[in-house]
Structures are given as C-alpha cells and as structure tokens.
Design a protein around this motif. Structure first.
Motif, PDB file in Angstrom:
ATOM      1  N   ARG A   1       1.213   4.243  -2.955  1.00 11.97           N
ATOM      2  CA  ARG A   1       1.148   5.694  -2.734  1.00 11.97           C
ATOM      3  C   ARG A   1       2.420   6.384  -3.234  1.00 11.97           C
ATOM      4  NH1 ARG A   1      -0.639   3.531   2.246  1.00 11.97           N
ATOM      5  NH2 ARG A   1      -2.901   3.701   2.521  1.00 11.97           N
ATOM      6  N   ASP A   2       3.574   5.767  -2.958  1.00 17.05           N
ATOM      7  CA  ASP A   2       4.841   6.360  -3.386  1.00 17.05           C
ATOM      8  C   ASP A   2       4.950   6.374  -4.909  1.00 17.05           C
ATOM      9  OD1 ASP A   2       7.691   7.243  -2.752  1.00 17.05           O
ATOM     10  OD2 ASP A   2       8.076   5.451  -3.965  1.00 17.05           O
ATOM     11  N   ALA A   3       4.560   5.276  -5.556  1.00 15.86           N
ATOM     12  CA  ALA A   3       4.629   5.216  -7.017  1.00 15.86           C
ATOM     13  C   ALA A   3       3.694   6.237  -7.641  1.00 15.86           C
ATOM     14  CB  ALA A   3       4.273   3.808  -7.498  1.00 15.86           C
ATOM     15  N   TYR A   4       2.489   6.370  -7.078  1.00 18.66           N
ATOM     16  CA  TYR A   4       1.548   7.366  -7.602  1.00 18.66           C
ATOM     17  C   TYR A   4       2.132   8.768  -7.481  1.00 18.66           C
ATOM     18  CZ  TYR A   4      -2.382  10.532  -7.992  1.00 18.66           C
ATOM     19  OH  TYR A   4      -3.205  11.572  -8.362  1.00 18.66           O
ATOM     20  N   GLN A   5       2.710   9.078  -6.316  1.00 19.73           N
ATOM     21  CA  GLN A   5       3.265  10.409  -6.096  1.00 19.73           C
ATOM     22  C   GLN A   5       4.367  10.724  -7.109  1.00 19.73           C
ATOM     23  OE1 GLN A   5       4.780  10.950  -2.133  1.00 19.73           O
ATOM     24  NE2 GLN A   5       5.079  13.154  -2.382  1.00 19.73           N
ATOM     25  N   ARG A   6       5.146   9.727  -7.452  1.00 20.76           N
ATOM     26  CA  ARG A   6       6.239   9.939  -8.406  1.00 20.76           C
ATOM     27  C   ARG A   6       5.726  10.086  -9.845  1.00 20.76           C
ATOM     28  NH1 ARG A   6      11.344   8.648  -6.341  1.00 20.76           N
ATOM     29  NH2 ARG A   6      11.294   7.829  -4.204  1.00 20.76           N
TER      30      ARG A   6
ATOM     31  N   ARG B   1       6.198   0.397 -12.242  1.00 19.11           N
ATOM     32  CA  ARG B   1       6.936   0.797 -11.049  1.00 19.11           C
ATOM     33  C   ARG B   1       6.948  -0.313  -9.999  1.00 19.11           C
ATOM     34  NH1 ARG B   1       9.767   5.863 -10.091  1.00 19.11           N
ATOM     35  NH2 ARG B   1       9.189   7.177 -11.843  1.00 19.11           N
TER      36      ARG B   1
ATOM     37  N   HIS C   1      -5.024  14.185  -2.227  1.00 21.21           N
ATOM     38  CA  HIS C   1      -4.386  14.500  -0.953  1.00 21.21           C
ATOM     39  C   HIS C   1      -4.907  15.818  -0.368  1.00 21.21           C
ATOM     40  CE1 HIS C   1      -1.490  11.259  -1.306  1.00 21.21           C
ATOM     41  NE2 HIS C   1      -1.258  11.625  -2.533  1.00 21.21           N
TER      42      HIS C   1
ATOM     43  N   GLU D   1       0.836  -1.209   0.000  1.00 12.54           N
ATOM     44  CA  GLU D   1       0.000   0.000   0.000  1.00 12.54           C
ATOM     45  C   GLU D   1       0.864   1.248   0.000  1.00 12.54           C
ATOM     46  OE1 GLU D   1      -3.008   0.034   2.945  1.00 12.54           O
ATOM     47  OE2 GLU D   1      -4.021  -1.763   2.193  1.00 12.54           O
ATOM     48  N   ASP D   2       1.902   1.256   0.843  1.00 13.47           N
ATOM     49  CA  ASP D   2       2.806   2.409   0.868  1.00 13.47           C
ATOM     50  C   ASP D   2       3.525   2.569  -0.463  1.00 13.47           C
ATOM     51  OD1 ASP D   2       2.147   3.052   3.465  1.00 13.47           O
ATOM     52  OD2 ASP D   2       3.815   1.925   4.349  1.00 13.47           O
ATOM     53  N   ARG D   3       3.876   1.462  -1.093  1.00 10.33           N
ATOM     54  CA  ARG D   3       4.556   1.529  -2.391  1.00 10.33           C
ATOM     55  C   ARG D   3       3.612   2.050  -3.480  1.00 10.33           C
ATOM     56  NH1 ARG D   3       7.761  -3.595  -4.106  1.00 10.33           N
ATOM     57  NH2 ARG D   3       8.402  -2.078  -5.689  1.00 10.33           N
TER      58      ARG D   3
END
Length: 237
Positions: free
Chosen positions: A158-163, A180, A236, A154-156
């Motif tokens: 969110r991180d991939a989306y942000q990038r 990703r 966000h 789940e954290d990955r």
C-alpha cells in the motif's frame, strides 16, 4: 432483490459469472466461454441488484456477482434451460440439474462447488492427511511465519503504491512496484498480491497493449486465472 424474470442472455451471463467465480472482464468471459456481457444485459442485471461493475484500463469493464446475484445464480442451477438455446447450453443446463441434486442430497452450498477462480488451484484447503501436517511443536523454517504472510508486506504494498501513483486509483506498473519491494521474495510478494486482489483490497489488471510491453514488465506480471496482470490500482474513494 428483484423477482422480475430475466431474459436468456442475462441468465447465461449469471451462469458465466458463477462459473468464473471471481470478478470477470468481457475479455476473460470471451476467453473462457466465448461470450460477452453487452451494455443492455449489464444494465438488466445491475438494475435487478445481481451484479456490480467497474471500468478498468482503457474502458475495459469488469463484472462481479453480488450476494443477491449468487442467490439468483443458485436458482439457475436447478432451472430448466432457456428456450431456443444451442445444444451446448442444453447440455450445460442438464449438467447443472445433476449438480443441483448433488447439492440438495449432500446438504451442500453453492460455495462448496464454486470454490475459486478458473485456473487457480485452491491453497486454503486443509492437509489431506496427518503425514503432511507439520508437528505443532516443530519450529518453522528460519524467517518464515506459519499461517501468515511475511511481516508487513501488505502495508508495504500500500505504501509503495501510494508513493508511485499519480493519484488514488491510478494504475501503477507491477514492475515499478517490485523495484520498491526488491527485498521481498518473489513468491511471497506474489502470494500477498493475489490475496489482496482476491479480497478486493487492490485490483490487478492486464495491460491490453501486449505488443508494447517490455521484457521487464512481462517478467513482473502476476498470473491469475491464466491471465498475466501487469498493473495494480488501489481505490481509496
């Protein structure tokens, strides 16, 4: 919560959203029920506090019942049919009255009846018999954590989306997201995405321009409620 009487189209919209269970776009409502929630009906339900809505890709509008909306929909289950409706709606309201009696006699809640989005089987039910329940002492398969999602996925997400996103809330192709996270098993990632979408931590949306989709985009889709979702957004704000 408003006590103002609702018109027939608004009552029908409540029943449709209750039956659909999850957030529904007008295209989904038309696919399942051959109906849409027009602007004046949306405003009527929103002003009463029964729905919330948002705009998706290319102006698509998504509706969802609030807690007050679910309470109002529960009253609709035991109500008489609106006047001057088609035979199909008369039959539907007749069925709802039988369900109302069942809920009352079995001391059940509406959530016991409408348990998940259309076309999506529940996966959170308890095993039906002891034979299908793993032994408490049995070791889980290698690399698998019992009762939880794969570590950190789940954290990955969110991180991939942000990038990948140009800005918070912008749409990102699931095909690019999968690139990703190519080391995450397809089934694991799909399960995480569905769970996050169900909790409204992300929004998965279909691309309406189906004819222009590449094969890679089609294969990267997540199917929810019988509809392929090709895009992800995280708001966000």
């Amino acid at each position: 919560m408003s006590n103002k009487p609702l018109g027939t189209p608004a009552r029908q919209a409540l029943v449709a959203l209750m039956t659909h269970v999850s957030e529904a776009s007008n295209s989904e409502l038309y696919e399942h029920f051959r109906m849409r929630i027009e602007k004046n009906i949306r405003q009527e339900l929103e002003s009463a506090g029964y729905i919330v809505w948002r705009k998706g890709l290319r102006g698509a509008i998504f509706h969802e019942l609030t807690e007050d909306g679910w309470e109002r929909a529960r009253r609709e289950v035991g109500a008489a049919a609106p006047e001057r409706v088609s035979s199909a709606w008369l039959l539907h309201y007749g069925t709802l009255m039988h369900l109302d009696r069942l809920l009352a006699t079995r001391n059940l809640q509406l959530a016991d009846l409408y348990v998940g989005p259309l076309g999506i089987p529940r996966t959170d039910t308890e095993p039906s018999d002891e034979a299908s329940t793993p032994s408490r002492d049995a070791a889980p398969p290698e690399g698998e954590r019992v009762g939880s999602e794969p570590d950190g996925v789940e954290d990955r997400v969110r991180d991939a989306y942000q990038r990948l996103a140009d800005a918070p809330g912008s749409l990102v192709s699931l095909a690019r997201l999968r690139e990703r996270l190519e080391d995450v098993a397809r089934d694991d990632l799909d399960r995480v995405l569905r769970a996050m979408d169900r909790r409204r931590e992300i929004h998965l949306e279909p691309d309406p321009n189906r004819k222009a989709l590449t094969q890679a985009v089609r294969e990267a889709a997540v199917t929810i409620g019988g509809e392929d979702k090709h895009l992800i957004t995280i708001d966000h704000s």
